[in-house]
Design a protein around this motif. Sequence first.
Motif, PDB file in Angstrom:
ATOM      1  N   ARG A 114     -17.039   0.254  -0.562  1.00 21.40           N
ATOM      2  CA  ARG A 114     -16.247  -0.630  -1.427  1.00 21.40           C
ATOM      3  C   ARG A 114     -15.599  -1.748  -0.582  1.00 21.40           C
ATOM      4  NH1 ARG A 114     -12.028   2.733  -4.367  1.00 21.40           N
ATOM      5  NH2 ARG A 114     -11.715   0.859  -5.627  1.00 21.40           N
ATOM      6  N   THR A 125       5.129  11.335   8.877  1.00 19.64           N
ATOM      7  CA  THR A 125       4.822  11.289   7.446  1.00 19.64           C
ATOM      8  C   THR A 125       5.990  11.718   6.560  1.00 19.64           C
ATOM      9  OG1 THR A 125       2.578  11.836   8.086  1.00 19.64           O
ATOM     10  CG2 THR A 125       3.110  12.104   5.744  1.00 19.64           C
ATOM     11  N   HIS A 185       8.618   7.305   8.244  1.00 23.56           N
ATOM     12  CA  HIS A 185       9.221   7.449   6.919  1.00 23.56           C
ATOM     13  C   HIS A 185      10.696   7.786   7.136  1.00 23.56           C
ATOM     14  CE1 HIS A 185       5.866   6.909   4.134  1.00 23.56           C
ATOM     15  NE2 HIS A 185       5.156   7.134   5.220  1.00 23.56           N
ATOM     16  N   ASN A 197      -4.695  15.962   1.227  1.00 30.15           N
ATOM     17  CA  ASN A 197      -4.675  14.498   1.111  1.00 30.15           C
ATOM     18  C   ASN A 197      -6.067  13.898   0.943  1.00 30.15           C
ATOM     19  OD1 ASN A 197      -3.154  12.012   1.180  1.00 30.15           O
ATOM     20  ND2 ASN A 197      -3.884  11.661   3.261  1.00 30.15           N
ATOM     21  N   SER A 206      -1.553  10.699  10.508  1.00 31.38           N
ATOM     22  CA  SER A 206      -0.455  11.327   9.745  1.00 31.38           C
ATOM     23  C   SER A 206       0.002  12.625  10.416  1.00 31.38           C
ATOM     24  CB  SER A 206      -0.923  11.669   8.334  1.00 31.38           C
ATOM     25  OG  SER A 206      -1.094  10.500   7.583  1.00 31.38           O
ATOM     26  N   ASN A 218     -13.263   7.319   3.471  1.00 34.09           N
ATOM     27  CA  ASN A 218     -14.596   7.943   3.557  1.00 34.09           C
ATOM     28  C   ASN A 218     -15.689   6.896   3.349  1.00 34.09           C
ATOM     29  OD1 ASN A 218     -14.315   7.340   0.856  1.00 34.09           O
ATOM     30  ND2 ASN A 218     -14.459   9.434   0.114  1.00 34.09           N
ATOM     31  N   PHE A 262      -8.734   1.699  -0.687  1.00 32.85           N
ATOM     32  CA  PHE A 262      -9.941   2.019  -1.446  1.00 32.85           C
ATOM     33  C   PHE A 262     -10.115   3.532  -1.471  1.00 32.85           C
ATOM     34  CE2 PHE A 262     -10.440  -2.402  -0.511  1.00 32.85           C
ATOM     35  CZ  PHE A 262     -11.082  -2.906  -1.628  1.00 32.85           C
ATOM     36  N   ASN A 266     -17.644   6.318   0.823  1.00 34.76           N
ATOM     37  CA  ASN A 266     -17.507   5.642  -0.471  1.00 34.76           C
ATOM     38  C   ASN A 266     -16.494   4.484  -0.368  1.00 34.76           C
ATOM     39  OD1 ASN A 266     -16.648   5.023  -3.150  1.00 34.76           O
ATOM     40  ND2 ASN A 266     -17.445   6.983  -3.885  1.00 34.76           N
ATOM     41  N   GLN A 320       1.928   3.072  -3.536  1.00 34.13           N
ATOM     42  CA  GLN A 320       0.928   4.091  -3.911  1.00 34.13           C
ATOM     43  C   GLN A 320       1.535   5.268  -4.671  1.00 34.13           C
ATOM     44  OE1 GLN A 320      -0.821   5.395  -0.180  1.00 34.13           O
ATOM     45  NE2 GLN A 320       0.908   6.682   0.366  1.00 34.13           N
ATOM     46  N   SER A 332      -9.781   7.245  -4.100  1.00 31.80           N
ATOM     47  CA  SER A 332     -10.209   7.621  -5.439  1.00 31.80           C
ATOM     48  C   SER A 332      -9.121   7.283  -6.462  1.00 31.80           C
ATOM     49  CB  SER A 332     -10.492   9.123  -5.472  1.00 31.80           C
ATOM     50  OG  SER A 332     -10.514   9.541  -6.813  1.00 31.80           O
ATOM     51  N   ASN A 352      -9.012  16.125   0.908  1.00 32.95           N
ATOM     52  CA  ASN A 352      -9.937  17.182   0.460  1.00 32.95           C
ATOM     53  C   ASN A 352     -10.973  17.540   1.527  1.00 32.95           C
ATOM     54  OD1 ASN A 352     -10.572  19.022  -1.503  1.00 32.95           O
ATOM     55  ND2 ASN A 352     -11.992  17.672  -2.599  1.00 32.95           N
ATOM     56  N   ARG A 355       0.846  -1.216   0.000  1.00 44.43           N
ATOM     57  CA  ARG A 355       0.000   0.000   0.000  1.00 44.43           C
ATOM     58  C   ARG A 355       0.877   1.261   0.000  1.00 44.43           C
ATOM     59  NH1 ARG A 355      -0.565   4.674   2.641  1.00 44.43           N
ATOM     60  NH2 ARG A 355      -0.081   3.607   4.580  1.00 44.43           N
ATOM     61  N   ASP A 356       1.464   1.601   1.121  1.00 43.62           N
ATOM     62  CA  ASP A 356       2.271   2.826   1.198  1.00 43.62           C
ATOM     63  C   ASP A 356       3.440   2.738   0.217  1.00 43.62           C
ATOM     64  OD1 ASP A 356       3.597   5.155   2.064  1.00 43.62           O
ATOM     65  OD2 ASP A 356       3.127   4.802   4.157  1.00 43.62           O
TER      66      ASP A 356
HETATM   67  P1  HMG Z   1     -12.990  14.105  -3.525  1.00 44.67           P
HETATM   68  O1  HMG Z   1     -12.617  14.406  -4.931  1.00 44.67           O
HETATM   69  O2  HMG Z   1     -13.181  15.234  -2.580  1.00 44.67           O
HETATM   70  O3  HMG Z   1     -14.239  13.125  -3.439  1.00 44.67           O
HETATM   71  O4  HMG Z   1     -11.854  13.152  -2.966  1.00 44.67           O
HETATM   72  P2  HMG Z   1     -15.770  13.406  -3.584  1.00 44.67           P
HETATM   73  O5  HMG Z   1     -16.452  12.836  -2.394  1.00 44.67           O
HETATM   74  O6  HMG Z   1     -16.030  14.858  -3.959  1.00 44.67           O
HETATM   75  O7  HMG Z   1     -16.120  12.501  -4.874  1.00 44.67           O
HETATM   76  C1  HMG Z   1     -15.576  12.810  -6.162  1.00 44.67           C
HETATM   77  C2  HMG Z   1     -15.503  11.550  -6.989  1.00 44.67           C
HETATM   78  O8  HMG Z   1     -14.615  10.600  -6.374  1.00 44.67           O
HETATM   79  C3  HMG Z   1     -16.833  10.841  -7.139  1.00 44.67           C
HETATM   80  O9  HMG Z   1     -16.823  10.190  -8.396  1.00 44.67           O
HETATM   81  C4  HMG Z   1     -16.788   9.800  -6.059  1.00 44.67           C
HETATM   82  O10 HMG Z   1     -17.605   8.688  -6.343  1.00 44.67           O
HETATM   83  C5  HMG Z   1     -15.324   9.382  -6.116  1.00 44.67           C
HETATM   84  P3  HMG Z   1     -17.493  10.852  -9.699  1.00 44.67           P
HETATM   85  O11 HMG Z   1     -18.927  11.119  -9.293  1.00 44.67           O
HETATM   86  O12 HMG Z   1     -16.736  12.122  -9.977  1.00 44.67           O
HETATM   87  O13 HMG Z   1     -17.305   9.804 -10.755  1.00 44.67           O
HETATM   88  N1  HMG Z   1     -14.855   8.845  -4.824  1.00 44.67           N
HETATM   89  C6  HMG Z   1     -14.257   7.656  -4.702  1.00 44.67           C
HETATM   90  N2  HMG Z   1     -13.930   6.695  -5.593  1.00 44.67           N
HETATM   91  C7  HMG Z   1     -13.340   5.590  -5.106  1.00 44.67           C
HETATM   92  N3  HMG Z   1     -13.056   5.397  -3.797  1.00 44.67           N
HETATM   93  C8  HMG Z   1     -13.353   6.324  -2.890  1.00 44.67           C
HETATM   94  C9  HMG Z   1     -13.986   7.516  -3.328  1.00 44.67           C
HETATM   95  N4  HMG Z   1     -14.419   8.625  -2.689  1.00 44.67           N
HETATM   96  C10 HMG Z   1     -14.945   9.415  -3.623  1.00 44.67           C
HETATM   97  N5  HMG Z   1     -13.073   6.115  -1.584  1.00 44.67           N
HETATM   98  C11 HMG Z   1     -11.044  11.448  -1.485  1.00 44.67           C
HETATM   99  C12 HMG Z   1     -11.882  12.697  -1.610  1.00 44.67           C
HETATM  100  C13 HMG Z   1     -10.886  11.154  -0.009  1.00 44.67           C
HETATM  101  C14 HMG Z   1     -11.759  10.290  -2.171  1.00 44.67           C
HETATM  102  C15 HMG Z   1      -9.678  11.682  -2.190  1.00 44.67           C
HETATM  103  O14 HMG Z   1      -9.120  12.816  -1.655  1.00 44.67           O
HETATM  104  C16 HMG Z   1      -8.739  10.517  -1.978  1.00 44.67           C
HETATM  105  O15 HMG Z   1      -8.914   9.457  -2.557  1.00 44.67           O
HETATM  106  N6  HMG Z   1      -7.690  10.706  -1.159  1.00 44.67           N
HETATM  107  C17 HMG Z   1      -6.789   9.632  -0.804  1.00 44.67           C
HETATM  108  C18 HMG Z   1      -5.388  10.138  -0.788  1.00 44.67           C
HETATM  109  C19 HMG Z   1      -4.456   8.997  -0.429  1.00 44.67           C
HETATM  110  O16 HMG Z   1      -4.711   7.837  -0.742  1.00 44.67           O
HETATM  111  N7  HMG Z   1      -3.346   9.320   0.251  1.00 44.67           N
HETATM  112  C20 HMG Z   1      -2.382   8.332   0.641  1.00 44.67           C
HETATM  113  C21 HMG Z   1      -2.824   7.496   1.781  1.00 44.67           C
HETATM  114  S1  HMG Z   1      -2.558   8.287   3.349  1.00 44.67           S
HETATM  115  C22 HMG Z   1      -0.888   8.016   3.650  1.00 44.67           C
HETATM  116  O17 HMG Z   1      -0.160   7.556   2.808  1.00 44.67           O
HETATM  117  C23 HMG Z   1      -0.358   8.341   5.015  1.00 44.67           C
HETATM  118  C24 HMG Z   1      -0.062   7.105   5.878  1.00 44.67           C
HETATM  119  O18 HMG Z   1       0.874   6.259   5.244  1.00 44.67           O
HETATM  120  C25 HMG Z   1       0.500   7.550   7.224  1.00 44.67           C
HETATM  121  C26 HMG Z   1       1.644   8.554   7.043  1.00 44.67           C
HETATM  122  O19 HMG Z   1       2.725   8.163   6.571  1.00 44.67           O
HETATM  123  O20 HMG Z   1       1.404   9.719   7.350  1.00 44.67           O
HETATM  124  C27 HMG Z   1      -1.351   6.286   6.152  1.00 44.67           C
END
Ligand code: HMG
Length: 299
Positions: free
Chosen positions: A89, A179, A209, A112, A143, A83, A51, A85, A20, A53, A114, A16-17
Amino acid sequence: MLNLPKKVTIIEVGPRDGLQNEKLFVPTEIKKQFISKLKKAGLKEMELTSFVSPKWVPQMADAAEITADCLDADSLNIVLAPNRNGINRVYAANCHAVAVFVGVSNSFNLKNINKSTQDSMAELKPIIHELKEKNYFVRACISTAFYCPYEGKIAETETLRLCREFVEAGVDELSVADTIGMAAPNEAYSLFSTLTEQFTDILLTAHFHDTRKLGLANIFASLQAGISRFDTSAGGLGGCPFAPGASGNTATEDVVYMLERMGIDTGIDLDKLMEAIEVVRPHLSREIDSGYYRLHTKS
Ligand code: HMG
Ligand code: MG
């Protein structure tokens, strides 16, 4: 006298991390083989995928396919979801361990996920309640627990406040993250000592990290603070696409080597771990530069 546990649990976050942030899409089949080999190396707790976007993180677009193939009864197979959504899934994917994630820093969360920290917590609290009612294992990834790429130093009190919110919401585990790899060992010791004092009934995990190569020192400091669970990534892969300046997680092989040399049991077979890295290595856009990997491949 050093305060060292007899045994440490490593939570592998490579699939995952680790992946990604990879620029080129790693084929789904390769990800599956990577996960299978990591399990064969003895990694029993693992973040498989997230899971999120696919527009935001294209590399994780195959989360459902990965989950469909990689669940097994012998491991704790964790998937991330940010979230409602994402949680829907997860329900469709039939796995039973979920990680939710929020940063302490509001600016980081806006980039990250939104959403502000407060809005994200308002969405997640009923979700956590629901997951617990369904008997899910719930992990909360915190994070920017030390530093934020946008806000700088984060006050320990702020991190503790967010951790408390998650604990009161009912999570099983806190994974507390540096992070962008800026924490120094005294900061790691201080935060994790307070966490172990304040939260005695919860799994506490450290996630470092290794941007400035302080990961091992921070793990050593956290061991002294009573932590015996660490998130690490095979090959030292990883980084958050929305945390500029962050590099990979502390490499699993370097952590395992250090711990085993200190007589601490990890249950991980380093030769098999090297085999897992070789599966994914040809598909990466970066070199693997962990100390153990470099020496191993030279010999
Ligand atoms: P958004 O654009 O604000 O979402 O993104 P929304 O609610 O406005 O929806 C927009 C579109 O996205 C819609 O589709 C939704 O269905 C879809 P459309 O109608 O346009 O076709 N959507 C999704 N699709 C699939 N899966 C979902 C989902 N949610 C909405 N879950 C959102 C908000 C949170 C989805 C976006 O910002 C996102 O995916 N962010 C994730 C970022 C990420 O993965 N970051 C890395 C992980 S965290 C990390 O690495 C840190 C960690 O390792 C610890 C550390 O080191 O700090 C854990
Ligand atoms: Mg991370």
